[in-house]
Design a protein around this motif. Structure first.
Motif, PDB file in Angstrom:
ATOM      1  N   UNK A 111     -14.912  -5.583  -0.749  1.00 19.74           N
ATOM      2  CA  UNK A 111     -13.256  -5.717  -0.634  1.00 19.74           C
ATOM      3  C   UNK A 111     -12.901  -6.314   0.592  1.00 19.74           C
ATOM      4  N   UNK A 112     -11.629  -7.102   0.227  1.00 19.58           N
ATOM      5  CA  UNK A 112     -10.897  -7.789   1.487  1.00 19.58           C
ATOM      6  C   UNK A 112      -9.562  -7.561   1.209  1.00 19.58           C
ATOM      7  N   UNK A 113      -8.690  -7.382   2.180  1.00 15.24           N
ATOM      8  CA  UNK A 113      -7.319  -7.238   2.308  1.00 15.24           C
ATOM      9  C   UNK A 113      -6.712  -8.205   3.082  1.00 15.24           C
ATOM     10  N   UNK A 114      -5.945  -9.060   2.102  1.00 19.58           N
ATOM     11  CA  UNK A 114      -5.039 -10.226   2.828  1.00 19.58           C
ATOM     12  C   UNK A 114      -3.646  -9.834   3.141  1.00 19.58           C
ATOM     13  N   UNK A 115      -2.804  -9.749   4.287  1.00 22.31           N
ATOM     14  CA  UNK A 115      -1.633  -9.512   4.586  1.00 22.31           C
ATOM     15  C   UNK A 115      -0.763 -10.743   4.504  1.00 22.31           C
ATOM     16  N   UNK A 116       0.187 -10.804   3.599  1.00 19.10           N
ATOM     17  CA  UNK A 116       1.001 -12.056   4.024  1.00 19.10           C
ATOM     18  C   UNK A 116       2.554 -11.452   4.014  1.00 19.10           C
ATOM     19  N   UNK A 117       3.541 -12.542   4.495  1.00 16.91           N
ATOM     20  CA  UNK A 117       4.864 -12.197   4.716  1.00 16.91           C
ATOM     21  C   UNK A 117       5.317 -12.274   3.260  1.00 16.91           C
ATOM     22  N   UNK A 118       4.995 -13.146   2.362  1.00  9.53           N
ATOM     23  CA  UNK A 118       5.497 -13.211   1.058  1.00  9.53           C
ATOM     24  C   UNK A 118       4.413 -13.818  -0.074  1.00  9.53           C
ATOM     25  N   UNK A 119       4.264 -13.347  -1.365  1.00 13.44           N
ATOM     26  CA  UNK A 119       3.205 -13.887  -2.087  1.00 13.44           C
ATOM     27  C   UNK A 119       3.921 -14.436  -3.535  1.00 13.44           C
ATOM     28  N   UNK A 120       4.790 -15.357  -3.172  1.00 12.26           N
ATOM     29  CA  UNK A 120       5.459 -15.969  -4.504  1.00 12.26           C
ATOM     30  C   UNK A 120       4.428 -16.779  -5.196  1.00 12.26           C
ATOM     31  N   UNK A 121       4.287 -16.742  -6.547  1.00 11.46           N
ATOM     32  CA  UNK A 121       3.191 -17.604  -7.117  1.00 11.46           C
ATOM     33  C   UNK A 121       1.676 -16.841  -7.340  1.00 11.46           C
ATOM     34  N   UNK A 122       1.589 -15.698  -6.630  1.00 12.34           N
ATOM     35  CA  UNK A 122       0.206 -15.071  -6.667  1.00 12.34           C
ATOM     36  C   UNK A 122       0.532 -13.988  -7.698  1.00 12.34           C
TER      37      UNK A 122
ATOM     38  N   UNK B  59      -7.856 -11.555  -7.149  1.00 10.84           N
ATOM     39  CA  UNK B  59      -7.051 -10.575  -6.526  1.00 10.84           C
ATOM     40  C   UNK B  59      -7.129  -9.541  -7.542  1.00 10.84           C
ATOM     41  N   UNK B  60      -7.338  -8.258  -6.945  1.00  9.21           N
ATOM     42  CA  UNK B  60      -7.326  -6.879  -7.790  1.00  9.21           C
ATOM     43  C   UNK B  60      -5.880  -6.116  -7.756  1.00  9.21           C
ATOM     44  N   UNK B  61      -5.429  -6.208  -6.420  1.00  9.56           N
ATOM     45  CA  UNK B  61      -4.193  -5.399  -6.696  1.00  9.56           C
ATOM     46  C   UNK B  61      -3.226  -6.176  -5.664  1.00  9.56           C
ATOM     47  N   UNK B  62      -1.809  -5.777  -5.836  1.00  7.09           N
ATOM     48  CA  UNK B  62      -0.932  -6.334  -4.800  1.00  7.09           C
ATOM     49  C   UNK B  62       0.024  -5.222  -4.523  1.00  7.09           C
ATOM     50  N   UNK B  63       0.338  -5.068  -3.341  1.00  8.85           N
ATOM     51  CA  UNK B  63       1.503  -4.029  -3.094  1.00  8.85           C
ATOM     52  C   UNK B  63       2.103  -4.351  -1.615  1.00  8.85           C
ATOM     53  N   UNK B  64       3.335  -3.822  -1.637  1.00  9.48           N
ATOM     54  CA  UNK B  64       4.126  -4.028  -0.512  1.00  9.48           C
ATOM     55  C   UNK B  64       3.821  -2.902   0.727  1.00  9.48           C
ATOM     56  N   UNK B  65       3.717  -3.340   1.818  1.00  7.64           N
ATOM     57  CA  UNK B  65       3.367  -2.382   3.205  1.00  7.64           C
ATOM     58  C   UNK B  65       4.781  -1.881   3.410  1.00  7.64           C
ATOM     59  N   UNK B  66       4.594  -0.883   4.279  1.00  8.70           N
ATOM     60  CA  UNK B  66       5.843  -0.196   4.920  1.00  8.70           C
ATOM     61  C   UNK B  66       6.603  -1.021   5.568  1.00  8.70           C
TER      62      UNK B  66
ATOM     63  N   UNK C  94       3.315  -8.159   1.987  1.00  5.15           N
ATOM     64  CA  UNK C  94       2.324  -8.108   0.867  1.00  5.15           C
ATOM     65  C   UNK C  94       1.014  -7.956   1.195  1.00  5.15           C
ATOM     66  N   UNK C  95       0.575  -6.937   0.530  1.00  7.25           N
ATOM     67  CA  UNK C  95      -1.080  -6.523   0.759  1.00  7.25           C
ATOM     68  C   UNK C  95      -1.569  -7.040  -0.479  1.00  7.25           C
ATOM     69  N   UNK C  96      -2.595  -7.976  -0.614  1.00  5.90           N
ATOM     70  CA  UNK C  96      -3.224  -8.459  -1.731  1.00  5.90           C
ATOM     71  C   UNK C  96      -4.785  -8.035  -1.412  1.00  5.90           C
ATOM     72  N   UNK C  97      -5.364  -7.041  -2.347  1.00  6.59           N
ATOM     73  CA  UNK C  97      -6.724  -6.642  -2.228  1.00  6.59           C
ATOM     74  C   UNK C  97      -7.530  -7.627  -3.132  1.00  6.59           C
ATOM     75  N   UNK C  98      -8.341  -8.344  -2.693  1.00 12.81           N
ATOM     76  CA  UNK C  98      -9.464  -8.956  -3.289  1.00 12.81           C
ATOM     77  C   UNK C  98     -10.752  -8.667  -3.322  1.00 12.81           C
ATOM     78  N   UNK C  99     -11.440  -8.911  -4.353  1.00 15.14           N
ATOM     79  CA  UNK C  99     -12.771  -8.210  -4.999  1.00 15.14           C
ATOM     80  C   UNK C  99     -13.723  -9.413  -4.902  1.00 15.14           C
ATOM     81  N   UNK C 100     -14.758  -9.436  -4.030  1.00 17.85           N
ATOM     82  CA  UNK C 100     -15.473 -10.521  -4.005  1.00 17.85           C
ATOM     83  C   UNK C 100     -17.067  -9.888  -4.336  1.00 17.85           C
TER      84      UNK C 100
END
Length: 158
Positions: free
Chosen positions: A47-58, A74-81, A85-91
Motif C-alpha cells: 500500500x502507498x498513500x499519495x496526498x495531493x491538493x486536488x485530484x481532478x481526473x483521477x 488507485x484503490x481508494x480516494x478520500x478527503x482528509x481533515x 485528497x488521499x489516494x491509496x495505491x495498491x502495488x
C-alpha cells in the motif's frame, strides 16, 4: 394397458446427466477462479498513500506508471481533515522494487487525454519504499501555463 419393458433409448441416462451437470459446475468454478487470478485478486500487494491538493481526473482503478509501465492502481480516494485528497495505491510486491525513498510522484494533466499518475525514481540504490508509506503527489497542468504564455506573447508583440 401395459408399458413396454424394452431397453431405454439412452443407456445410463441418469449418470450422463449427472456427469454433465458436474462438468458444467466445475467449468464455471474454474472460470471464476481464473478471472479472479487474472485480475490480481490473489497477488500480494503493498500500500502507498499519495496526498495531493486536488485530484481532478483521477478515478478508482486508474493505473500508476513507472517508465511507461503500469505498476499499481488507485484503490481508494478520500478527503482528509485538512481538505487534501488521499489516494491509496495498491502495488504488487514484485513491482514495488522500483519505488524508493527518493521516488517522486506526479499527477500530470495534458491538453489532450486524461490525467496520469507517474512515479519517478532517479536512484535505484536508495532504500525501498516501506509498505503503507505516505508521499506527496505533485500536480502539473499544461493549461495552467496558457494565460502566462498569452501575456508573454502580448508583451512581445507590443
Amino acid at each position: 394397458m401395459k408399458r413396454p419393458t424394452g431397453s431405454p433409448l439412452i443407456k445410463n441416462l441418469e449418470f450422463k446427466v449427472g456427469a454433465l451437470l458436474a462438468a458444467t459446475i466445475l467449468l464455471v468454478i474454474g472460470f471464476v477462479l481464473y478471472a479472479l487470478f487474472a485480475r490480481g485478486a490473489f497477488h500480494s500487494t503493498q500500500s502507498l498513500t499519495l496526498v495531493a491538493p486536488e485530484a481532478e481526473g483521477v478515478s478508482i482503478g486508474m493505473p500508476m506508471t513507472f517508465s511507461g509501465f503500469p505498476i499499481g492502481t488507485v484503490k481508494r480516494m478520500a478527503l482528509s481533515d485538512d481538505g487534501k485528497v488521499r489516494l491509496e495505491i495498491a502495488i504488487p510486491r514484485q513491482d514495488a522494487r522500483w519505488l524508493r525513498e527518493s521516488s517522486v510522484f506526479t499527477l500530470e494533466k495534458g491538453l489532450i487525454g486524461g490525467a496520469k499518475i507517474k512515479a519517478h525514481t532517479t536512484n535505484l540504490e536508495d532504500k525501498l519504499l516501506p509498505d503503507g508509506a505516505s508521499r506527496t503527489l505533485y500536480t502539473g497542468d499544461a493549461t495552467q501555463e496558457i494565460p502566462e504564455l498569452v501575456e508573454r506573447l502580448k508583451a512581445i508583440l507590443g
